[in-house]
Design an enzyme around this catalytic site. Structure first.
Site, mmCIF file in Angstrom:
data_model
loop_
_atom_site.group_PDB
_atom_site.id
_atom_site.type_symbol
_atom_site.label_atom_id
_atom_site.label_comp_id
_atom_site.label_asym_id
_atom_site.label_seq_id
_atom_site.Cartn_x
_atom_site.Cartn_y
_atom_site.Cartn_z
ATOM 1 N N CYS A 161 -8.113 34.993 5.404
ATOM 2 C CA CYS A 161 -7.264 34.774 4.231
ATOM 3 C C CYS A 161 -8.028 34.913 2.915
ATOM 4 O O CYS A 161 -8.341 33.928 2.239
ATOM 5 C CB CYS A 161 -6.560 33.423 4.269
ATOM 6 N N CYS A 338 -0.839 38.310 2.369
ATOM 7 C CA CYS A 338 -1.466 37.146 1.773
ATOM 8 C C CYS A 338 -0.534 36.575 0.715
ATOM 9 O O CYS A 338 -0.353 37.194 -0.339
ATOM 10 C CB CYS A 338 -2.808 37.578 1.153
#
Ligand code: FAD
Ligand code: UQ1
Length: 410
Positions: A161, A338
């Site tokens: 991430c 994301c």
């Protein structure tokens, strides 16, 4: 000694999702998951835990409760891979032989590669959303901050991430603005990278947002030491080699990450230690009965649960074909996503592929900060995760994206 048609190593996002799919296909007694942990975490929630929007307890469930019913849980660590003998050795002495193997072990956090860590976490003002041990310290540090310097770091390695290190800065800044101490805060984002985000479209938007909100980005600054009793953080400038010391009042640390040792030393590894798979088929390049998905794989995309979801559909089709002695039919395009939370209530939903080209699901410009995308991230995604992905019923939004484009474009 035990034999399974399919052995899955790792019961995180990818392991459980694949266990659900293949458990249904192959039936009870034919699939096992090797997973040592008693708790399964929905890690994407940690951004909101560190930001004070969700409770830590909401982010985890007992592994026993997410383990698919048709799958045998081997509660141990995998300690050695012998793919030439189709064998995995476990920490409890179990030796598992298999016809097919899926490696889904995630990655390793290496706080200790930064001098002064992890000891510095014993001090106030130091937190990290990346670890279940330190994520709650992040919000305490944000709450206790009364002004001064706040630093948010991004390390000199690939991470999971890639947006998370800056999302927490945006949430912190928003919190301080709401609590009327924003003008006492000097906020900086010290990143080892030369850009704020890997995809040009979103990088331009985020850099402009940082400028507007007076968030200072220090590029090519890599954290090498934390001195908690002096409240100093030392960075190395990656182009000049120069060491620069920043005093801090709070610091959020994103640790260096890399492949697990057990994979690094195994014949499955590539030169770095990631499981060496074909980037389109997810099949191992040397062992055709081995597949890998998620953070531990060599797939050259940004490591996320969203990517795991997209890979899940591909892996299921391709491994099923291999089981029927056919060629793997599906090709993974690198889809990853994301949700870039930019404040409490706003989010930019980045979605892109291997070529770092946007691959957006919704027929709106996802580069804009939106309340709908915040709602998706904070309230809808956890449901999709627990009841969709982990049950093997969510292969990412690709189908919906194509439906909404009515077959036009990607
Ligand atoms: P994991 O889910 O980490 O699972 C790996 C599993 O392997 C673990 O259960 C571990 O116990 C097990 N394991 C380890 N060693 C062994 C061993 N020796 N033997 C057997 N098992 C072992 N993704 C998104 O899509 N959107 C987001 O908004 C998002 N935000 C994030 C925010 C934060 C703060 C963090 C930390 C992550 C975020 N992610 C996000 C990333 C996402 O959580 C991961 O990419 C995803 O969980 C990867 O799944 P995985 O199965 O590969 O690894
Ligand atoms: C996604 O599929 C996923 O995996 C379950 C995430 O992890 C939590 C995500 O954050 C996102 C954004 C997606 C993509 C889903 C949609 C609806 C765009």
């Amino acid at each position: 000694k035990k034999h399974y048609k399919l052995c899955i190593v790792g019961g995180g996002s990818a392991g459980i999702a694949n266990g659900s799919k293949f458990g249904r296909k192959l039936g009870a007694g034919n699939v096992c998951i090797v997973e040592p942990s008693e708790v399964h975490y929905y890690q994407p929630m940690w951004t909101l835990v560190g930001g004070g929007v969700k409770n830590f307890t909401q982010s985890g469930k007992a592994t026993a409760d997410v383990m698919p019913q048709t799958v045998d849980w081997i509660k141990a660590r995998a300690e050695e891979f012998s793919p030439d003998d189709n064998l995995v050795r476990c920490s409890d002495g179990t030796q598992i032989t298999y016809d097919y193997l899926i490696v889904a072990m995630g990655l390793q956090l290496s706080f200790e590669k930064i001098k002064g860590l992890p000891e510095a976490f014993q001090y106030d003002g130091v937190g990290s959303n990346f670890s279940p041990k330190y994520v709650e310290k992040t919000f305490r540090a944000i709450q206790n901050f009364k002004g001064g310097n706040a630093i948010f770091t991004f390390p000199n390695t690939p991470i999971k991430c890639a947006g998370a290190p800056q999302k927490i800065m945006y949430l912190a800044e928003d919190y301080w603005a709401r609590n009327k101490i924003r003008d006492k805060a000097n906020i900086s984002y010290n990143t080892a990278l030369p850009v704020v985000f890997g995809v040009k479209k979103y990088a331009e938007i985020l850099a402009a947002l940082c400028q507007k909100r007076n968030l200072k980005i220090n590029y090519r600054h890599n954290l090498v030491e934390v001195i908690p009793d002096k409240k100093e953080a030392v960075f190395e400038h990656l182009d000049t080699g120069e060491k620069v010391t920043f005093p801090y009042d709070m610091i959020h640390i994103t640790p260096p990450m890399g492949p697990l040792e057990v994979l690094k030393k195994s014949p499955l590894a590539d030169a770095v230690g990631w499981v060496d798979v074909d980037k389109q088929t997810l099949q191992h390049v040397r062992y055709p009965n081995v597949f890998s998905t998620g953070d531990c794989s060599s797939l050259p995309t940004s490591k996320t649960a969203a990517a795991v979801a997209a890979q899940c559909g591909i892996l299921y089709n391709n491994l099923s074909a291999i089981m029927d002695s056919q060629k793997p039919p599906k090709k993974y395009d690198g889809y990853t996503s994301c949700p870039l939370v930019t404040s409490k209530g706003k989010c930019i939903l980045a979605e892109f592929d291997y070529d770092l080209q946007p691959l957006e699901t919704f027929p709106v410009d996802q580069g804009k900060e939106r309340r709908t995308m915040w709602h998706l991230k904070a309230n809808v995604m956890p449901e999709i995760y627990w009841t969709g992905l982990l049950k093997g019923r969510w292969a990412g939004p690709g189908f919906y994206r194509k439906a909404m484009r009515l077959g036009m474009g990607k």
